[in-house]
Write an enzyme that holds these catalytic residues in place. Sequence first.
Site, PDB file in Angstrom:
ATOM      1  N   ASP A   1       0.875  -1.161   0.000  1.00  0.00           N
ATOM      2  CA  ASP A   1       0.000   0.000   0.000  1.00  0.00           C
ATOM      3  C   ASP A   1       0.920   1.221   0.000  1.00  0.00           C
ATOM      4  O   ASP A   1       2.112   1.132   0.291  1.00  0.00           O
ATOM      5  CB  ASP A   1      -0.942   0.011   1.207  1.00  0.00           C
ATOM      6  CG  ASP A   1      -2.131   0.952   0.963  1.00  0.00           C
ATOM      7  OD1 ASP A   1      -2.063   1.794   0.041  1.00  0.00           O
ATOM      8  OD2 ASP A   1      -3.139   0.850   1.701  1.00  0.00           O
TER       9      ASP A   1
HETATM   10  C1  BGC Z   1      -5.031   3.211   0.001  1.00  0.00           C
HETATM   11  C2  BGC Z   1      -5.072   2.200  -1.119  1.00  0.00           C
HETATM   12  C3  BGC Z   1      -4.903   2.879  -2.437  1.00  0.00           C
HETATM   13  C4  BGC Z   1      -3.605   3.673  -2.431  1.00  0.00           C
HETATM   14  C5  BGC Z   1      -3.333   4.395  -3.732  1.00  0.00           C
HETATM   15  C6  BGC Z   1      -3.830   4.126  -0.101  1.00  0.00           C
HETATM   16  O1  BGC Z   1      -3.954   5.178   0.788  1.00  0.00           O
HETATM   17  O2  BGC Z   1      -5.056   2.565   1.250  1.00  0.00           O
HETATM   18  O3  BGC Z   1      -6.293   1.501  -1.085  1.00  0.00           O
HETATM   19  O4  BGC Z   1      -4.926   1.952  -3.474  1.00  0.00           O
HETATM   20  O5  BGC Z   1      -3.671   4.635  -1.395  1.00  0.00           O
HETATM   21  O6  BGC Z   1      -4.194   5.451  -3.896  1.00  0.00           O
END
Ligand code: BGC
Length: 856
Positions: A298
């Site tokens: 993530d």
């Molecule tokens: C989220 C993810 C997301 C990523 C990219 C993160 O803050 O938890 O679900 O895919 O950001 O935007």
Amino acid sequence: MTLMRGVLLAALPLALAQVNPPGTPFPNSTYPNSTDPLTDSGAQSGETSPPSYPSPWGEGLGDWEAAYAQAHAFVSQLTLLEKVNLTTGVGWEGEKCVGNNGAIPRLGFKSLCMQDSPLGVRDTDFVSAFPAGVTIAATWDRQLFYQRGYDMGSEHRDKGVDVQLGPVVGPIGRSPEGGRNWEGFSPDPVLSGIAVAQTVKGIQAAGIMSCTKHYIGYEQEHFRQGGPTISDSISSNIDDVTMHELYLWPFADAVRAGTASVMCSYNQINNSYACQNSWTQNYLLKNELGFQGFVMTDWSGQHSGVSSALAGLDMTMPGDIGFDSGTSFWGPNLTIAVLNGTIPQWRLDDMCVRIVAAWYYVDREANQVENAPNFSSWTEDTFGYLHYYASEDYTQINYHVDVRGDHAANIRTQAAKGTVLLKNNGALPLTGKEKLTGVFGSDASENQYGPNGCSDRGCDNGTLAMGWGSGTANFPYLVTPLEAIKAEVLSNGKSIESVIDDYAYAQQNALARRISDVAGACIVFVNADAGEGYIIVDDNEGDRNNLTLWHNGDDLIRNVTSFCNNTIVVMHTVGPVLVDAWYENENVTAIIWAAIPGQESGNAITDILYGKVNPGGKNVFTWGASRGAYGTDLLYEPNNGAGAPQEDFAEGIFIDYRHFDRVGETPIYEFGFGLSYTTFAYSNLQVQTHSAPAYTPTTGQTGSAPVLGSVSNNTADYLLPDDITPLVAYIYPYLNSTSLAASSGDPQYGINYTFPAGAYDSSPQPFLAAGSKVAPGGNQALYDILFTVTATVTNTGGVAGDEVPQLYLSLGGPNDAKVVLRNFDRITIAAGASGTFTADITRRDLSNWDTDAQDW
Ligand code: BGC
């Protein structure tokens, strides 16, 4: 689970459940044990996560074989720098997508574009806003799960996205307050598992990669990345049985369905970060489940360089440590680590093979579009910087390609079919002959700032058709309930008025009274919102602070019902809310949960209200009488000083209906419940036994870790080439000195580091008993069909309708839930006609996880 109309309980003889011979426990493991879930289940504070090394190398199991052969051939040609490029993001806003890795221009391999979201293409225009995961789950319809996946995948493909960052099965929804539950499907692992598998297949059939997220135990927003006074992320403490029977279950389905990638989460599991947790990544995901794709972090979820690589991480996103810090745990540090031997070459090769194999697996080559990606996540201007953060390369960056196709019709169907009718005293369907219809509440109307007026939908203004955060997409339009109902009323030549101010009590009362006088209908719209923790809405830091309706919805309902004896309540909510104050009120003649519907909201609810679609959606969570009724809650306050907050999943597998059953708590509306405008009768329940071969624990060994190509030890080969002018804050793989120590910039370089035992072992490794040497998804005998249950379902009412027969089993052990959902189908049956419900029961459906044996 209360037995009810539409729910079959097939009680199978317990003796038929397979008892497995003990397998070999993982060496040196101290698994968090589940003892008695009724008193002392689950892992406890301070729990540790057992080590598991080496990181399993992908072997091209099952239908990955051809992709692996292609990937091996490709990766064998790569230099060390090119390999590092594949694994490391270029940094936040370095390219056009929310995440991009480095390209390999020499071989024409473009940077991969990773783009949110689980419900459509985020941060661009002319895309569809699909119903959220929780809504599609409520259709209980495998075809719709797949269709939505395919349509979303097609839109990502046509925008030039390589990896869609979805679907979501973590959070699964341990507590109803969880901010991102609505992005996923349901707190039931089987419903979630079937939904995620179909979604993955749909997305990937469109020729792009899915990314099933967030792995694992990511059940709340608070402390997901620490907090103001806490540097470490929350630890979700989960015992081994609960892990297998609940949280890992839908991930297993996603892996079996071939998900190309998995995103490791922000939180820790048993006090080890998800993206460097060798137990969850090496042992569970890659070894036991036989995952063949790649694990990506993530965004900023990485906390170490060497450790995360050895623990099974394959790609870091967006590549930099802090957004635009210009530093990375990998990039040049990965180059150094391979050169100094702290990361074996075979591990880097495995990362690359997994990434490239996933690319071949979904046939990315044949699914390219012009100018891909033909949009920029960072601006909707037509011209701008290709490298947004560095402000370099001014060019056309948005092509405004309309990728929506004919998806609007499917979206309308999905939203209507995911709508659940909770109460109906004969008020619905509306006839269209109501002399005066009243529509009440801000949830019926436009956001005054426009449907996309709050960044990432971070407000609760107007009708709620999407939660907030990264799991969103821009609306191409949003049909509000008010406009759709008005169009319907006008087409019938009748009258309609509305009061959309939630607090205009005098006007609400006056209209409600006039409607009552002429026997019309009052339709009240209310909502409850939630989202991702980086946005705070009305004091809710992603997670909901309570389970009540927003904007004083209870007061609105009270006001209208005090004058209107035909009040229909429609709720757009991210999960359950408390309805105890009004659901039994006799002036509330109908209650509808209209879920989180997406762009066709108004049309979908109008289809239901006026009977153009007969409701057939069923609850995907339990509606309890109070917040306390759920037995689980989030951690809102730190509980470990400045250390990582400890969230003990002490309830074990007992979340949602399993908890209600366990403690004998009567829900207001059960999991699986939903009314129809017709009625159904069940008969002729039959259980057919199949002879399947006995369960055999997997034995044997893998091959040894492949090493692809060779790596020169001449550090001068890895310096920044003279003809490259580095972009600001962009992550490259190059060394800045021929001395590795100097290049690392680490004053402690080489001093007193210890590395996990076994991490460097590239010799053949034993398969796990619960694993598989033939296909992803774990021991294949788990999927043997042992029984088939059939029943006749007859439509005993006057209109055609959809019924969702559900198969629940009682596993019968002392630590088991009273019943667990194991299968379901959605069947359309004409009035007076009958249909057949058929549901298979697999060995897995009848198995418990045995921690000592490390096998089912
Ligand atoms: C989220 C993810 C997301 C990523 C990219 C993160 O803050 O938890 O679900 O895919 O950001 O935007």
